[in-house]
Scaffold this active site. Structure first.
Site, PDB file in Angstrom:
ATOM      1  N   CYS A  29       0.845  -1.194   0.000  1.00 28.80           N
ATOM      2  CA  CYS A  29       0.000   0.000   0.000  1.00 28.80           C
ATOM      3  C   CYS A  29       0.878   1.239   0.000  1.00 28.80           C
ATOM      4  O   CYS A  29       2.107   1.160   0.022  1.00 28.80           O
ATOM      5  CB  CYS A  29      -0.936   0.007   1.200  1.00 28.80           C
ATOM      6  SG  CYS A  29      -0.086   0.136   2.784  1.00 28.80           S
ATOM      7  N   CYS A  32       3.701   1.832   2.545  1.00 30.04           N
ATOM      8  CA  CYS A  32       4.982   1.166   2.289  1.00 30.04           C
ATOM      9  C   CYS A  32       5.895   2.079   1.475  1.00 30.04           C
ATOM     10  O   CYS A  32       7.105   2.169   1.719  1.00 30.04           O
ATOM     11  CB  CYS A  32       4.775  -0.152   1.547  1.00 30.04           C
ATOM     12  SG  CYS A  32       3.756  -1.362   2.419  1.00 30.04           S
ATOM     13  N   ASP A 508      -0.984  12.054 -30.962  1.00 33.47           N
ATOM     14  CA  ASP A 508       0.069  11.927 -31.962  1.00 33.47           C
ATOM     15  C   ASP A 508      -0.586  11.896 -33.340  1.00 33.47           C
ATOM     16  O   ASP A 508      -1.669  11.338 -33.511  1.00 33.47           O
ATOM     17  CB  ASP A 508       0.866  10.643 -31.734  1.00 33.47           C
ATOM     18  CG  ASP A 508       1.852  10.391 -32.845  1.00 33.47           C
ATOM     19  OD1 ASP A 508       2.739  11.236 -33.048  1.00 33.47           O
ATOM     20  OD2 ASP A 508       1.717   9.363 -33.535  1.00 33.47           O
TER      21      ASP A 508
END
Length: 815
Positions: A29, A32, A508
């Site tokens: 999570c 961490c 693009d």
């Protein structure tokens, strides 16, 4: 504790900074991520960026901080780490410890063994520690020597190993949970002493299968932190131990099977099926999530695979030999035949040709090259033979630079924390506190230990986040399944949050808004020639050429003539003689310079017509017959038919479309006008790195950017954008770098993909809302002793069913 250093003291950086790329295991999570970054920042000069979604980190490290210091810091925090790239320095002089580092080292010494016990991964194999690396043996040589002894077929990434482990645990949990559920919940399937069988079958589920939750809970507990894993571990453990405790107190509780399920369950408290099913469902969710992310690292491989594998080196005596590209050195001369990839960045020594650079630059028109012109590795030589001299090799090439750009963009992309994890930062400790408080109050008020324990366990069981665990994977499974039917692939739940706030869509041009192939758009005859005559004569001569422009002209008409005395100039054009009755007409086709070389001059009116065509963004080819200009042929990368409607739909969604291309400004403006994009929203003449800079510039203006592309040149920009969308007609590199892939080459699928991802996010958020709302209502009821664990388990199961039914609404999307 206050620092003894002056407040104005700045961290001292020792030596130049280098970049280090890491793979980190054990993160579950956002907390961490924060813990690892905090630990690394305690080393002076270290600047980490940890990515939860990719389980990776990009760390800027001072020159005198060794790799082992970085790895040990992460291991001591309870996580595994491996170096995957960057500037490796296996051995460096250790800097003097700061008081803060010394304190960390003291703490690390008391818990180093625990880190290994929890399954962290060593970055170096036994016998290859950094202390054994001599100055004469570089890190690259050491790594290469280690790799020689490895079987490539057995090499797997940490993400692949984690996914395989979760799959095994899920299968084992499902195999044992199904009979436990049937025995516990179906009275007709019960038999004497079935409770002991259920306890035995549940044991491997709540121990081995649920081990990832228990392990994460232990790691977080060492740092006085909690996550959803904490609640899962406590809920599963409490349900099992509570049931086992009642069974031990009353061994004959299930000595007789009862046909009346309600009567049977009201007489005892066994909830083995709750512990087993919770574990199975949550493992399924984790596995689905890991599988969705398993291909995220393949963008770099796709980029590197684009390059040539071999090169034909020409020695000083003129002999040719084929060598692997890895053996090329700066200054080597090599030859490139028509149709071959250019082995590395180089300069043309001899020969002329047209080079197709569209895969790297986005240019739809091949670039004419001759002696002295620069070549880029991985581009394709289309016509003539070239002799080139290598100018950059290995890590210094443009292709390698693009690979590093993608890697850095992936590692530094801001991680999108799971909604459930953000809420759980408060929810989990609150639930644990409520359970403890419930136990204490009941014990003090009633004096009944058993009743207090039942109420406390009811709180944990009813709060156990089965619905929360299902909220994201079930919505993702349904949403991605419906997306697959529509030709839209969403890679993970983390990308969905960005679709909510996207306000700018960068498109693009080549291959996305246009087809990426040159085609004849206009034929303008002059001097009494007709359109068909000009096109037919030009196609007759061009049919003998392999140039892409020649092929486009040839494809524009079915009529053919015999051509004699054909000549071709790779940098200019073609000419030949076409029979006309008893005579033959001299036909010259090419650019203005080619006609000039053949003694053909343009009049003032013809020059003005040519200028206007170029301003409109056309590639204009001149056709001359018998020494006089007969007409002009305009070619252009054709716009997709559905592009104007797709752009209009994006605008209706409140999004600002921006056209981004490596083509020249005239071509870009012409395409933008055709599809309905404002002139001020056109960005042209950009390199692959320039595309990244364009995205970053929009982001610096406060824009949330979605990038749509299809080429390798788009991959860095796709990863840098807040949301990357790849067209399925493009390259693997683009699709692997993107967050969403549109399988069908249909631009109208872009607004559909955004709407689908937004709807999927909406379902996930509503799932989480109702899951937490259920807990908000049910937890106080359980704490008041109005629910026993059995009813709590049934209520929890209902919340899961509700989440699944809510997710199934996505099946009706776009019907």
């Amino acid at each position: 504790m206050p620092s003894s250093e002056p407040a104005t003291a700045e961290p001292q950086v020792h030596g130049p900074l280098r970049d280090l790329d890491l793979q980190i295991t054990g993160m579950t999570c956002a907390s961490c991520v924060g813990r690892i970054e905090r630990k690394l920042r305690k080393i002076d000069g270290v600047d980490p960026a940890v990515n939860l979604a990719l389980e990776s980190a990009s760390v800027k490290v001072p020159g005198d901080v060794s790799d082992e210091q970085i790895l040990d810091t992460i291991r001591n925090a309870g996580y595994g780490a491996e170096i995957t790239g960057g500037d490796r320095v296996q051995r460096a002089s250790a800097p003097a410890e700061t008081p803060r580092q010394a304190d960390d080292a003291a703490h690390a010494g008391t818990r180093g063994g625990a880190s290994s016990a929890l399954g962290t991964t060593d970055a170096y194999p036994r016998g290859h520690a950094s202390s054994e690396t001599t100055p004469e043996r570089t890190a690259e040589e050491t790594l290469r020597a280690e790799n020689e002894h490895r079987d490539p077929a057995l090499e797997t990434t940490p993400a692949q190993r984690r996914m395989s482990d979760l799959k095994k645990r899920f299968i084992v949990a499902a195999v044992f949970s199904v009979p436990v559920f049937v025995i516990s919940m179906v009275s007709g399937a019960q038999f004497p002493h079935w409770g002991w069988v259920a306890a035995l079958l549940t044991l491997p589920v709540v121990t081995w299968a649920a081990w990832p939750f228990h392990k994460a809970t232990a790691v977080n507990a060492r740092h006085l932190s909690t996550t959803m894993d904490t609640l899962v571990s406590l809920g599963v453990t409490a349900a099992y131990l509570f049931s086992l405790g009642h069974l031990l107190v009353e061994p004959d509780m299930t000595a007789h099977a009862h046909p009346d399920m309600a009567m049977d369950m009201s007489s005892h408290q066994l909830y083995f099926e709750s512990a087993a099913i919770i574990t199975t469902f949550l493992l399924l969710g984790r596995w689905l999530e890991a599988r969705a992310k398993s291909r995220s690292g393949e963008a770099l491989k796709a980029l590197l695979d684009l390059g040539a594998q071999q090169a034909t080196v020409v020695d000083e005596d003129g002999t040719e030999r084929t060598v692997p590209v890895s053996e090329l050195r700066v200054g080597d001369t090599f030859t490139v035949r028509p149709g071959e990839k250019i082995a590395t960045d180089a300069v043309v020594v001899e020969g002329e040709s047209a080079v197709d650079a569209s895969m790297l630059t986005g240019e739809s028109v091949p670039v004419e090259v001759g002696p002295g012109d620069e070549l880029t590795g991985a581009t394709v030589n289309t016509t003539g033979r070239l002799l080139a001299r290598a100018t950059h090799v290995g890590a210094d090439t443009v292709l390698a630079s693009m690979s590093r750009t993608v890697a850095r963009a992936q590692a530094t992309k801001a991680p999108v924390a799971r909604l459930a994890d953000r809420i759980s930062a408060v929810f989990v400790p609150v639930v644990m506190g409520i359970a403890v408080l419930t136990f204490a109050i009941w014990w003090l008020v009633s004096g009944e230990l058993n009743q207090a324990f039942v109420a406390a366990v009811s709180v944990l069981v009813i709060a156990c986040p089965c619905a929360l665990g299902l909220a994201t994977p079930t919505a993702m499974l349904t949403g991605t399944g419906r997306g697959a039917q529509l030709g839209i692939l969403i890679t993970s739940a983390e990308v969905l949050e960005d679709t909510r706030s996207v306000d700018t869509v960068v498109l693009d041009k080549t291959g996305t808004v246009t087809h990426g192939d040159m085609a004849v758009t206009t034929v303008t005859p002059v001097n009494s020639w007709s359109r068909d005559q000009v096109l037919d004569l030009a196609a007759a001569v061009e049919s003998y050429s392999e140039h892409p422009i020649a092929q486009a002209i040839t494809a524009a008409t079915p009529h053919r003539y015999e051509v004699s005395r054909f000549e071709s100039a790779p940098g200019g054009g073609v000419k030949g003689y076409v029979p006309d009755g008893m005579n033959a007409r001299a036909v010259v086709v090419g650019r203005e310079s080619w006609l000039t070389q053949n003694g053909i001059r343009l009049t003032a009116d013809e020059s003005e017509a040519l200028r206007r065509a170029r301003e409109d963004g056309f590639t204009t080819i001149l056709v001359a017959v018998d020494g006089r200009v007969a007409g002009f042929i305009d070619l252009q990368d054709t716009v997709k038919d559905e592009a104007p409607a797709a752009i209009a739909e994006l605008q209706r969604l409140g999004l600002r479309p921006v056209l981004l291309t490596g083509d020249n400004a005239a071509v870009a403006r012409s395409v933008a006008a055709h599809v309905g994009i404002a002139p001020e929203d056109v960005i042209a003449d950009v390199t692959p790195d320039g595309k990244v800079q364009a995205v970053e510039e929009l982001q610096s203006q406060g824009r949330v950017v979605a990038m749509v592309g299809d080429g390798v040149n788009d991959a860095p920009a796709l990863t840098r954008a807040d949301l990357g969308i790849a067209m399925g007609s493009g390259t693997d590199a683009a699709m692997q770098a993107a967050d969403i892939t549109v399988v069908r080459s249909d631009l109208t699928a872009i607004p559909l993909a955004i709407k689908l991802s937004r709807q999927t996010l909406h379902i996930i958020k509503s799932n989480l809302f109702w899951a937490f709302a259920y807990n908000t209502v049910a937890i106080p009821v359980a704490a008041l002793g109005l629910l026993n664990p059995m009813i709590a388990g049934a209520a929890m199961a209902f919340s899961s069913v509700f989440v699944v039914l809510n997710s199934l609404r996505l099946k009706r999307f776009a019907r």
